[in-house]
Scaffold this motif. Structure first.
Motif, PDB file in Angstrom:
ATOM      1  N   ARG A 279       5.291   5.802   7.295  1.00  0.00           N
ATOM      2  CA  ARG A 279       4.565   4.566   7.609  1.00  0.00           C
ATOM      3  C   ARG A 279       5.451   3.347   7.364  1.00  0.00           C
ATOM      4  NH1 ARG A 279      -1.038   3.765   4.697  1.00  0.00           N
ATOM      5  NH2 ARG A 279      -1.576   5.406   6.159  1.00  0.00           N
ATOM      6  N   MET A 280       6.166   3.337   6.238  1.00  0.00           N
ATOM      7  CA  MET A 280       7.074   2.232   5.947  1.00  0.00           C
ATOM      8  C   MET A 280       8.189   2.156   6.981  1.00  0.00           C
ATOM      9  SD  MET A 280       7.565   2.049   1.824  1.00  0.00           S
ATOM     10  CE  MET A 280       8.803   0.799   2.051  1.00  0.00           C
TER      11      MET A 280
ATOM     12  N   THR B 128       0.820  -1.222   0.000  1.00  0.00           N
ATOM     13  CA  THR B 128       0.000   0.000   0.000  1.00  0.00           C
ATOM     14  C   THR B 128       0.848   1.264   0.000  1.00  0.00           C
ATOM     15  OG1 THR B 128      -1.806  -1.166   1.088  1.00  0.00           O
ATOM     16  CG2 THR B 128      -1.840   1.240   1.186  1.00  0.00           C
ATOM     17  N   PRO B 129       1.779   1.437   0.968  1.00  0.00           N
ATOM     18  CA  PRO B 129       2.585   2.675   0.907  1.00  0.00           C
ATOM     19  C   PRO B 129       3.460   2.758  -0.338  1.00  0.00           C
ATOM     20  CG  PRO B 129       3.396   1.191   2.637  1.00  0.00           C
ATOM     21  CD  PRO B 129       2.088   0.648   2.184  1.00  0.00           C
ATOM     22  N   LEU B 130       3.971   1.629  -0.806  1.00  0.00           N
ATOM     23  CA  LEU B 130       4.808   1.657  -2.017  1.00  0.00           C
ATOM     24  C   LEU B 130       4.006   2.098  -3.231  1.00  0.00           C
ATOM     25  CD1 LEU B 130       6.972  -1.563  -1.596  1.00  0.00           C
ATOM     26  CD2 LEU B 130       7.810   0.799  -1.695  1.00  0.00           C
TER      27      LEU B 130
ATOM     28  N   TYR C 280       1.333   4.022  -3.218  1.00  0.00           N
ATOM     29  CA  TYR C 280       1.090   5.464  -3.079  1.00  0.00           C
ATOM     30  C   TYR C 280       2.328   6.258  -3.500  1.00  0.00           C
ATOM     31  CZ  TYR C 280      -3.410   5.417  -0.619  1.00  0.00           C
ATOM     32  OH  TYR C 280      -4.731   5.280  -0.294  1.00  0.00           O
ATOM     33  N   MET C 281       3.490   5.863  -2.971  1.00  0.00           N
ATOM     34  CA  MET C 281       4.727   6.587  -3.257  1.00  0.00           C
ATOM     35  C   MET C 281       5.047   6.556  -4.750  1.00  0.00           C
ATOM     36  SD  MET C 281       6.804   5.115   0.030  1.00  0.00           S
ATOM     37  CE  MET C 281       8.419   5.716  -0.440  1.00  0.00           C
ATOM     38  N   LYS C 282       4.871   5.396  -5.363  1.00  0.00           N
ATOM     39  CA  LYS C 282       5.145   5.261  -6.802  1.00  0.00           C
ATOM     40  C   LYS C 282       4.191   6.136  -7.614  1.00  0.00           C
ATOM     41  CE  LYS C 282       5.665   1.692 -10.387  1.00  0.00           C
ATOM     42  NZ  LYS C 282       4.647   2.082 -11.347  1.00  0.00           N
ATOM     43  N   GLY C 283       2.898   6.081  -7.273  1.00  0.00           N
ATOM     44  CA  GLY C 283       1.895   6.839  -8.023  1.00  0.00           C
ATOM     45  C   GLY C 283       2.109   8.335  -7.936  1.00  0.00           C
ATOM     46  N   TYR C 284       2.335   8.846  -6.712  1.00  0.00           N
ATOM     47  CA  TYR C 284       2.480  10.290  -6.558  1.00  0.00           C
ATOM     48  C   TYR C 284       3.815  10.790  -7.098  1.00  0.00           C
ATOM     49  CZ  TYR C 284      -1.816  10.562  -3.856  1.00  0.00           C
ATOM     50  OH  TYR C 284      -3.124  10.518  -3.477  1.00  0.00           O
ATOM     51  N   SER C 285       4.885   9.975  -6.977  1.00  0.00           N
ATOM     52  CA  SER C 285       6.175  10.403  -7.530  1.00  0.00           C
ATOM     53  C   SER C 285       6.109  10.433  -9.056  1.00  0.00           C
ATOM     54  CB  SER C 285       7.299   9.475  -7.056  1.00  0.00           C
ATOM     55  OG  SER C 285       7.068   8.147  -7.459  1.00  0.00           O
TER      56      SER C 285
END
Length: 303
Positions: A125-126, A89-91, A93-98
């Protein structure tokens, strides 16, 4: 007359001998086949136990060993699946927004800052998840021994409460405490502080504005003290109580992720309490808050 009887006796001995040999070799052959399957990662074993002698006991022990290995393998698989799920989940999000930032999809500086804030939140969170995983692994493996010493537990609790007072005030939550300052625990002060922090963090997180979180430390006997952390949050159903303290267990997964929980805090608390020879249990009803009880052995006065 002698030779016919001798022949019959020899034949009978041969039949009995073959049966005994088969009774011995069949479980051994089954164990050999099961061992080969286990080497390939298949841990099922159902060796027939047909006697109460050494071979029978060996077969029974082999079955128990295979069952234990299968359970441990399943536990590890489940653990890895949970870790992968929690990191996904956090990965994502990070990939999408970056990618959105790199593609120039943010039209204004404010949008860019919003995307960066989201990436930062998921990074934190990670970081918490990895830190909690490492901490739990060390505690379970006892690779970090406890630094035991007499600890004034009430002072530890008071110091933790002081750090949470601004957070509670922001949510308009009342922090009430009743502490017995004469209670001395033979334990690791840092780990005991971690217990209080995790319990208080959960209580404040799940208590709505205007609620109350109560912390009590009392002496039950000369040998035992009790820490109680009680909140006026929404609580959980009774049938969910046995699962509290299991890795990654959450009553409301979506809500907990939003609030930043990793699902490992209570697992860490349970492990620390266990290492201090204490016990922990929970009481709750949906809609009436949660109460956590921690009982720890105390340093006796003559000690």
């Amino acid at each position: 007359a002698f030779w016919p009887l001798a022949a019959i006796f020899a034949a009978a001995l041969l039949v009995v001998g073959r049966r005994m040999v088969r009774q011995m070799t069949e479980p051994l052959q089954a164990m050999e086949q099961a061992a080969e399957r286990m080497a390939e990662g298949r841990y099922e074993a159902d060796i027939p136990v047909r006697s109460d002698d050494e071979i029978g006991r060996l077969a029974e022990a082999f079955n128990q060993m295979a069952d234990a290995i299968a359970k441990e393998d399943e536990r590890k698989r489940e653990f890895l699946a949970n870790v992968s799920h929690e990191l996904r989940t956090p990965l994502s999000y990070m990939k999408g927004y970056s990618e959105a930032l790199l593609a120039g999809l943010a039209k204004t500086k404010e949008e860019e800052k919003a995307y960066l804030r989201l990436i930062h939140r998921e990074t934190e969170r990670m970081e918490r998840l990895v830190r909690d995983l490492l901490d739990l692994a060390r505690l379970e493996g006892q690779s970090v021994p406890l630094e035991r010493a007499p600890v004034a537990f009430a002072q530890v609790i008071e110091d933790v409460i002081a750090t949470y007072e601004p957070i509670a005030a922001q949510k308009r939550i009342e922090l009430a405490c009743e502490l017995d300052y004469d209670i001395i625990v033979n334990g690791d002060a840092d780990r005991l502080e971690q217990v209080v922090r995790n319990l208080l963090d959960n209580a404040i997180r799940y208590t709505p504005e205007g609620g109350v979180v109560t912390v009590r430390l009392s002496r039950l006997s000369e040998a035992e003290g009790e820490l109680v952390v009680q909140d006026t949050g929404k609580g959980i159903p009774k049938d969910q109580l046995p699962f509290l303290g299991q890795r990654f267990f959450r009553v409301d997964r979506a809500r907990t992720r939003k609030e930043g929980g990793t699902g490992l805090g209570l697992a860490i608390v349970k492990q620390i309490v266990s290492l201090h020879d204490g016990v922990i249990w929970f009481d709750s009803d949906l809609g009436r808050g949660m109460t956590v009880f921690v009982r720890l052995p105390l340093v006796r006065e003559e000690e």
